[in-house]
Motif scaffolding. Structure first.
Motif, PDB file in Angstrom:
ATOM      1  N   THR A 241       0.835  -1.202   0.000  1.00 51.37           N
ATOM      2  CA  THR A 241       0.000   0.000   0.000  1.00 51.37           C
ATOM      3  C   THR A 241       0.871   1.254   0.000  1.00 51.37           C
ATOM      4  O   THR A 241       1.978   1.249   0.536  1.00 51.37           O
ATOM      5  CB  THR A 241      -0.953   0.034   1.212  1.00 51.37           C
ATOM      6  N   SER A 242       0.325   2.310  -0.605  1.00 50.69           N
ATOM      7  CA  SER A 242       1.057   3.573  -0.713  1.00 50.69           C
ATOM      8  C   SER A 242       0.800   4.435   0.516  1.00 50.69           C
ATOM      9  O   SER A 242      -0.278   4.384   1.112  1.00 50.69           O
ATOM     10  CB  SER A 242       0.600   4.324  -1.961  1.00 50.69           C
ATOM     11  N   LYS A 243       1.806   5.232   0.867  1.00 49.31           N
ATOM     12  CA  LYS A 243       1.636   6.180   1.982  1.00 49.31           C
ATOM     13  C   LYS A 243       1.002   7.492   1.509  1.00 49.31           C
ATOM     14  O   LYS A 243       0.719   8.374   2.302  1.00 49.31           O
ATOM     15  CB  LYS A 243       2.989   6.469   2.632  1.00 49.31           C
ATOM     16  N   VAL A 244       0.807   7.611   0.196  1.00 50.86           N
ATOM     17  CA  VAL A 244       0.243   8.855  -0.347  1.00 50.86           C
ATOM     18  C   VAL A 244      -1.278   8.799  -0.270  1.00 50.86           C
ATOM     19  O   VAL A 244      -1.887   7.883  -0.832  1.00 50.86           O
ATOM     20  CB  VAL A 244       0.675   9.044  -1.822  1.00 50.86           C
ATOM     21  N   PRO A 245      -1.925   9.772   0.420  1.00 53.10           N
ATOM     22  CA  PRO A 245      -3.400   9.750   0.469  1.00 53.10           C
ATOM     23  C   PRO A 245      -3.972   9.821  -0.949  1.00 53.10           C
ATOM     24  O   PRO A 245      -3.476  10.572  -1.781  1.00 53.10           O
ATOM     25  CB  PRO A 245      -3.758  11.020   1.254  1.00 53.10           C
ATOM     26  N   GLY A 246      -4.995   9.016  -1.220  1.00 48.76           N
ATOM     27  CA  GLY A 246      -5.609   9.036  -2.549  1.00 48.76           C
ATOM     28  C   GLY A 246      -5.104   7.925  -3.449  1.00 48.76           C
ATOM     29  O   GLY A 246      -5.677   7.647  -4.495  1.00 48.76           O
ATOM     30  N   GLY A 347      -2.661  12.452  -3.606  1.00 49.17           N
ATOM     31  CA  GLY A 347      -2.225  11.744  -4.802  1.00 49.17           C
ATOM     32  C   GLY A 347      -3.417  11.272  -5.611  1.00 49.17           C
ATOM     33  O   GLY A 347      -4.551  11.303  -5.146  1.00 49.17           O
ATOM     34  N   THR A 348      -3.163  10.836  -6.835  1.00 51.21           N
ATOM     35  CA  THR A 348      -4.232  10.293  -7.680  1.00 51.21           C
ATOM     36  C   THR A 348      -3.725   9.014  -8.340  1.00 51.21           C
ATOM     37  O   THR A 348      -2.542   8.913  -8.681  1.00 51.21           O
ATOM     38  CB  THR A 348      -4.676  11.299  -8.759  1.00 51.21           C
ATOM     39  N   PRO A 349      -4.622   8.026  -8.539  1.00 48.18           N
ATOM     40  CA  PRO A 349      -4.185   6.783  -9.178  1.00 48.18           C
ATOM     41  C   PRO A 349      -3.959   6.902 -10.694  1.00 48.18           C
ATOM     42  O   PRO A 349      -3.486   5.974 -11.327  1.00 48.18           O
ATOM     43  CB  PRO A 349      -5.322   5.803  -8.882  1.00 48.18           C
TER      44      PRO A 349
END
Length: 407
Positions: A241-246, A347-349
């Motif tokens: 999982t990424s630590k960047v929100p979003g 962030g955005t995917p």
């Protein structure tokens, strides 16, 4: 601040003109494929001239364009110099995916109904041709002393990765701004995005008559073994999982498959096209090597097939550069004032061509006119639309931000 009020007033007074400008841009198709984008650049340059804005035309040589699977690309740069100091570039892309099925509204009509403007690229990203152009016009209407300058970059290669759009302008040293704001949505300031790896996997078997299948090697059964192995990866990816929100976790999608000759023939060849989204924390080289290994292992389990793998696209993720702070803060402050709610930096995917500016060390953020989610705008789906109130407000936010950073 009364200057902000003056900017807002100018934008309100010219809003009908801004909507007509966006309608005119939606009415010139830029479907990619086929990717014939030069006519839209010409039309845009002509409309800009009507606002006393001179656009430099930078045509990409036809051989390069054809090699990328497009027909024509002309990128535009509008330079507005006010004095010594910082240059802020505003980038939006005009190329889009074809409209596809199921539209109620004309995809090239630019019809306005219930406060929404409908059409392919109305939300992504011709809307921000309008946002950015009218924000700059509002800024200049003040007649106030300003430092630095603004550049508009209207480019035509985002759907295919951006190398012929911003990539081309940067590579040929036609621009080197200090900051960049790129086309986005109104309710978030995006500072990070996923990377994307696209590959074409060709599975070769040996054709045979279906009545004597043992004389052939079934490429489709081989492809199924590979597909199952690839899809199994998605379960494993959920653990990363990424630590960047979003941004959540990596994902792999097989978006196209073709193969076989006829119902009564053992398939001799099957082609898969896959798309692997990479979170900002991942290393693209490792990701590609790992996918190639998964494919090779699966292919080895099915005797007689051979596999060719071709990389179609490798778009690096966007990682926030430390220098983006002034941009993020100015956009958040002004967006909160205009929208009356806190606008998160996240962030955005998706992946975008903004990463190409960051690769050159240019701090960049993504902000423009659009809804809370990609889904709401129907981007890449039928009846794509833009809520005009979001366009009006995003234009105010960008104009105020330019004023704050350049005054």
């Amino acid at each position: 601040m009364s200057r902000h009020h003056d900017l807002d007033t100018w934008i309100d007074q010219h809003f009908n003109e801004q909507v007509r400008f966006l309608q005119a841009l939606v009415q010139v198709p830029t479907d990619t494929p086929p990717g014939n984008n030069a006519p839209h650049a010409e039309r845009t340059a002509e409309l800009l001239l009507g606002f006393d804005m001179e656009a430099e035309r930078h045509p990409v040589p036809e051989s390069e364009v054809r090699a990328h699977g497009l027909q024509s690309v002309t990128n535009l740069i509008v330079r507005r110099q006010y004095g010594e100091g910082t240059t802020i570039a505003l980038n939006a892309h005009g190329d889009v995916v074809p409209p596809g099925e199921g539209w109620v509204h004309d995809p090239y009509g630019g019809e306005v109904e219930d406060g929404k403007l409908y059409g392919r690229a109305a939300a992504v990203s011709k809307s921000d041709f309008a946002t950015f152009t009218f924000a700059v016009r509002a800024l200049e209407s003040l007649g106030a002393p300003l430092k630095g300058g603004v550049e508009l970059h209207f480019t035509y290669d985002e759907e295919f990765g951006g190398e012929l759009g911003p990539g081309w302008l940067l590579k040929h040293k036609l621009t080197k701004p200090d900051y960049l704001i790129a086309a986005g949505f109104s309710y978030e300031v995006v500072t990070a995005h996923n990377g994307c790896l696209q590959m074409e996997v060709t599975v070769h078997g040996k054709m045979a008559h279906a009545a004597i299948p043992t004389t052939g090697v079934d490429a489709l059964q081989g492809a199924v073994a590979i597909l199952n192995a690839l899809y199994a990866q998605n379960t494993l990816y959920r653990q990363t999982t990424s630590k960047v929100p979003g941004i959540t976790h990596p994902y792999l999608n097989v978006g196209r498959i073709e193969g076989g000759t006829n119902t009564n023939v053992v398939p001799g060849k099957v082609v898969l096209k896959l798309d692997r989204r990479m979170i900002p924390e991942e290393d693209p080289v490792t990701v590609e090597a790992s996918i190639r290994q998964v494919i090779a292992d699966a292919a080895a389990s099915f005797p007689g097939i051979t596999v060719d793998i071709k990389r179609l696209l490798l778009a690096h993720s966007l990682k926030p550069l430390p220098g983006n702070k002034p941009l993020v803060e100015a956009l958040q402050k002004n967006a909160q004032a205009v929208f009356g709610e806190a606008i998160p930096a996240m962030g955005t995917p998706l992946y975008t061509d903004v990463r190409l500016y960051c690769a050159q060390g240019i701090p960049a953020v993504i902000y423009g006119a659009g809804p809370r989610t990609v889904l709401e705008s129907n981007a890449k789906r039928a009846d794509e639309h833009l809520v005009l109130e979001d366009l009006r407000r995003a234009t105010k936010v960008v104009a105020r931000t330019l004023y704050d950073l350049l005054s």
